[in-house]
Design an enzyme around this catalytic site. Structure first.
Site, PDB file in Angstrom:
ATOM      1  N   ASN A   9       0.879  -1.168   0.000  1.00 45.86           N
ATOM      2  CA  ASN A   9       0.000   0.000   0.000  1.00 45.86           C
ATOM      3  C   ASN A   9       0.916   1.217   0.000  1.00 45.86           C
ATOM      4  O   ASN A   9       1.346   1.692   1.047  1.00 45.86           O
ATOM      5  CB  ASN A   9      -0.900  -0.018   1.235  1.00 45.86           C
ATOM      6  CG  ASN A   9      -1.898   1.127   1.267  1.00 45.86           C
ATOM      7  OD1 ASN A   9      -1.773   2.112   0.540  1.00 45.86           O
ATOM      8  ND2 ASN A   9      -2.882   1.020   2.143  1.00 45.86           N
ATOM      9  N   ARG A  88      -2.662  -1.920  -3.465  1.00 47.41           N
ATOM     10  CA  ARG A  88      -3.786  -1.009  -3.340  1.00 47.41           C
ATOM     11  C   ARG A  88      -3.682   0.036  -4.444  1.00 47.41           C
ATOM     12  O   ARG A  88      -2.668   0.713  -4.577  1.00 47.41           O
ATOM     13  CB  ARG A  88      -3.779  -0.306  -1.984  1.00 47.41           C
ATOM     14  CG  ARG A  88      -4.939   0.691  -1.825  1.00 47.41           C
ATOM     15  CD  ARG A  88      -4.677   1.668  -0.706  1.00 47.41           C
ATOM     16  NE  ARG A  88      -5.781   2.613  -0.554  1.00 47.41           N
ATOM     17  CZ  ARG A  88      -5.673   3.771   0.076  1.00 47.41           C
ATOM     18  NH1 ARG A  88      -4.514   4.142   0.612  1.00 47.41           N
ATOM     19  NH2 ARG A  88      -6.714   4.577   0.177  1.00 47.41           N
ATOM     20  N   HIS A 176     -11.983   4.664  -0.401  1.00 49.49           N
ATOM     21  CA  HIS A 176     -11.864   3.884   0.841  1.00 49.49           C
ATOM     22  C   HIS A 176     -12.614   2.556   0.743  1.00 49.49           C
ATOM     23  O   HIS A 176     -13.000   1.964   1.750  1.00 49.49           O
ATOM     24  CB  HIS A 176     -12.381   4.681   2.052  1.00 49.49           C
ATOM     25  CG  HIS A 176     -11.546   5.868   2.396  1.00 49.49           C
ATOM     26  ND1 HIS A 176     -12.084   7.098   2.704  1.00 49.49           N
ATOM     27  CD2 HIS A 176     -10.204   6.019   2.466  1.00 49.49           C
ATOM     28  CE1 HIS A 176     -11.125   7.969   2.955  1.00 49.49           C
ATOM     29  NE2 HIS A 176      -9.957   7.334   2.804  1.00 49.49           N
ATOM     30  N   ARG A 236      -7.163  18.194   3.231  1.00 47.56           N
ATOM     31  CA  ARG A 236      -8.069  18.393   2.103  1.00 47.56           C
ATOM     32  C   ARG A 236      -9.332  19.123   2.557  1.00 47.56           C
ATOM     33  O   ARG A 236      -9.831  18.873   3.657  1.00 47.56           O
ATOM     34  CB  ARG A 236      -8.437  17.047   1.478  1.00 47.56           C
ATOM     35  CG  ARG A 236      -7.333  16.458   0.614  1.00 47.56           C
ATOM     36  CD  ARG A 236      -7.668  15.047   0.193  1.00 47.56           C
ATOM     37  NE  ARG A 236      -7.018  14.065   1.033  1.00 47.56           N
ATOM     38  CZ  ARG A 236      -7.227  12.753   0.990  1.00 47.56           C
ATOM     39  NH1 ARG A 236      -8.102  12.265   0.121  1.00 47.56           N
ATOM     40  NH2 ARG A 236      -6.583  11.934   1.794  1.00 47.56           N
ATOM     41  N   GLU A 374      -7.203  -3.134   5.425  1.00 44.83           N
ATOM     42  CA  GLU A 374      -7.185  -3.137   3.967  1.00 44.83           C
ATOM     43  C   GLU A 374      -6.237  -4.200   3.421  1.00 44.83           C
ATOM     44  O   GLU A 374      -6.487  -4.778   2.356  1.00 44.83           O
ATOM     45  CB  GLU A 374      -6.785  -1.758   3.458  1.00 44.83           C
ATOM     46  CG  GLU A 374      -7.772  -0.670   3.813  1.00 44.83           C
ATOM     47  CD  GLU A 374      -7.224   0.735   3.684  1.00 44.83           C
ATOM     48  OE1 GLU A 374      -8.011   1.650   3.414  1.00 44.83           O
ATOM     49  OE2 GLU A 374      -6.002   0.915   3.856  1.00 44.83           O
TER      50      GLU A 374
END
Length: 389
Positions: A9, A88, A176, A236, A374
């Site tokens: 990832n 990922r 996500h 963000r 994940e």
């Protein structure tokens, strides 16, 4: 088949990794190279599950691609029998609705999506290129954060723009997804058949979004065409009036690159507080702007929970996950405060203990804080390609 599957990832400031024996349920080792871009990277490896080597210290002052090469070289020296590498990939566009073997043609297709995920996609693809060089015979498998959301109805994916632009790929994608997939799969263990009901999952970290689920499938989410939309995040902005962007371009004479930098890296918690994009720093601060940033984060989450509950026709469970969601009792309390109208009744004691079940006994809505994983989702998908082979 025997051997090892490596999961990568690769992000802009960190690389998470895990190595699994093909038929294992737990990684043999896992870890992260963090602090990339700071000049002082740190390499941590968890050997609790059988990893047998001590890592070399991460060399300072190296650019990202050289740090990536250092890490993968270290893993190549110490891990044998790599038969596949699972990656990922943040953005898969419309075409990639399930994990895929990463061929030259597919990688070229993903390169075209870089403008839609500029903070993530280039780094994901750097990881793919590096792994292909080091393990050319291993299967390289891409797993997409956007794929989970392709079950949404058309109205949840459309912008109100002309059809030719929609057909050109300008639509809501959502992100996500690997995290949401893990939660969807593990939630029945905690709330049984209620997991198939009306569930909102709050993935709250440096990147943050919400996902509304029915029967464990995505029906709506807060992020849109890019990972910039929706909630307030670490750096963000989240949702912003398109007219404000036009104003920045016209009245402030900012270039598109400058607006992109502003909204992706200088806004959110960092921009509002003027201190940091790290919620832990803000929670420890007495600066009024730190308080304002936290209040705005919670306010936007409350707004979006209400909107997603409307898309579900009610709410049976709210699940907090990721770094903030799982560990910030203060932010969970802020978000749940005043949300009794939707059935949220937080137990302060359970919340302060970071328990799994956070609601009072008579709460009509279940509230949980769960870890996400994940990497295990990527591992399982990658192992499927090896089994098929």
């Amino acid at each position: 088949m025997t051997g090892t599957i490596l999961v990568l990832n690769v992000g802009s400031s960190s690389i998470k990794f895990a190595a699994y024996p093909v038929h294992a349920l737990q990684p043999a080792l896992q870890g992260a190279l963090t602090g990339m871009g700071t000049g002082k990277p740190e390499l941590e490896i968890d050997t609790d599950h059988g990893g047998l080597f001590d890592p070399a210290p991460a060399p300072p002052d190296l650019p990202e691609e050289e740090l990536l090469a250092f890490l993968l070289g270290l893993l190549a020296e110490r891990l044998s029998g790599i038969v596949a590498v699972g990656h990922r990939i943040v953005h898969g566009g419309r075409s990639h609705t399930a994990p895929v073997l990463l061929t030259d043609a597919i990688i070229a297709d993903l390169q075209a999506l870089v403008p839609l995920a500029p903070l993530h996609e280039p780094h994901n693809l750097h990881g793919v290129a590096a792994a292909r060089r080091i393990w050319p015979e291993a299967a390289q498998v891409g797993c997409f954060d956007t794929a989970f959301h392709r079950t949404q109805p058309e109205v949840a994916q459309r912008f109100a723009i002309p059809g030719d632009l929609h057909d050109a790929g300008i639509q809501r994608y959502g992100f996500h997804g690997l995290s949401y997939q893990f939660i969807a799969g593990s939630l029945p263990d905690h709330i049984g058949s209620l997991a198939a009901g009306r569930v909102i999952v709050a993935h709250l970290g440096n990147g943050a979004s919400l996902c509304a689920m029915k029967e464990g499938k995505s029906v709506a989410t807060t992020m849109g065409m890019t990972a910039l939309d929706g909630l307030v995040m670490g750096t963000r902005s989240g949702a912003i009036d398109p007219g404000a962007v036009l104003h920045l371009l016209d009245a402030h004479a900012m270039s598109s690159a400058e607006v992109s930098d502003l909204l992706y890296t200088r806004s959110g918690l960092r921009g509002v507080s003027g201190l940091s994009g790290d919620l832990r720093v803000l929670e420890a601060s007495t600066d009024p702007n730190a308080e304002l940033a936290q209040a705005l984060f919670a306010y936007r989450a409350q707004q979006e929970i209400g909107a997603l509950a409307a898309s579900l026709g009610g709410l049976d469970a709210l699940v907090f996950t990721a770094g903030i969601g799982q560990f910030s009792a203060t932010m969970r309390a802020r978000i749940c405060e005043g949300m009794g109208w939707i059935g949220l009744d937080l137990d302060p004691g359970a919340n302060s203990r970071n328990a799994i079940h956070l609601q009072r006994d008579d709460s009509p809505v279940r509230i949980l804080a769960l870890p996400t994983d994940e990497e295990i989702v990527i591992f399982r998908a990658t192992r499927g390609f090896i089994s098929e082979g």
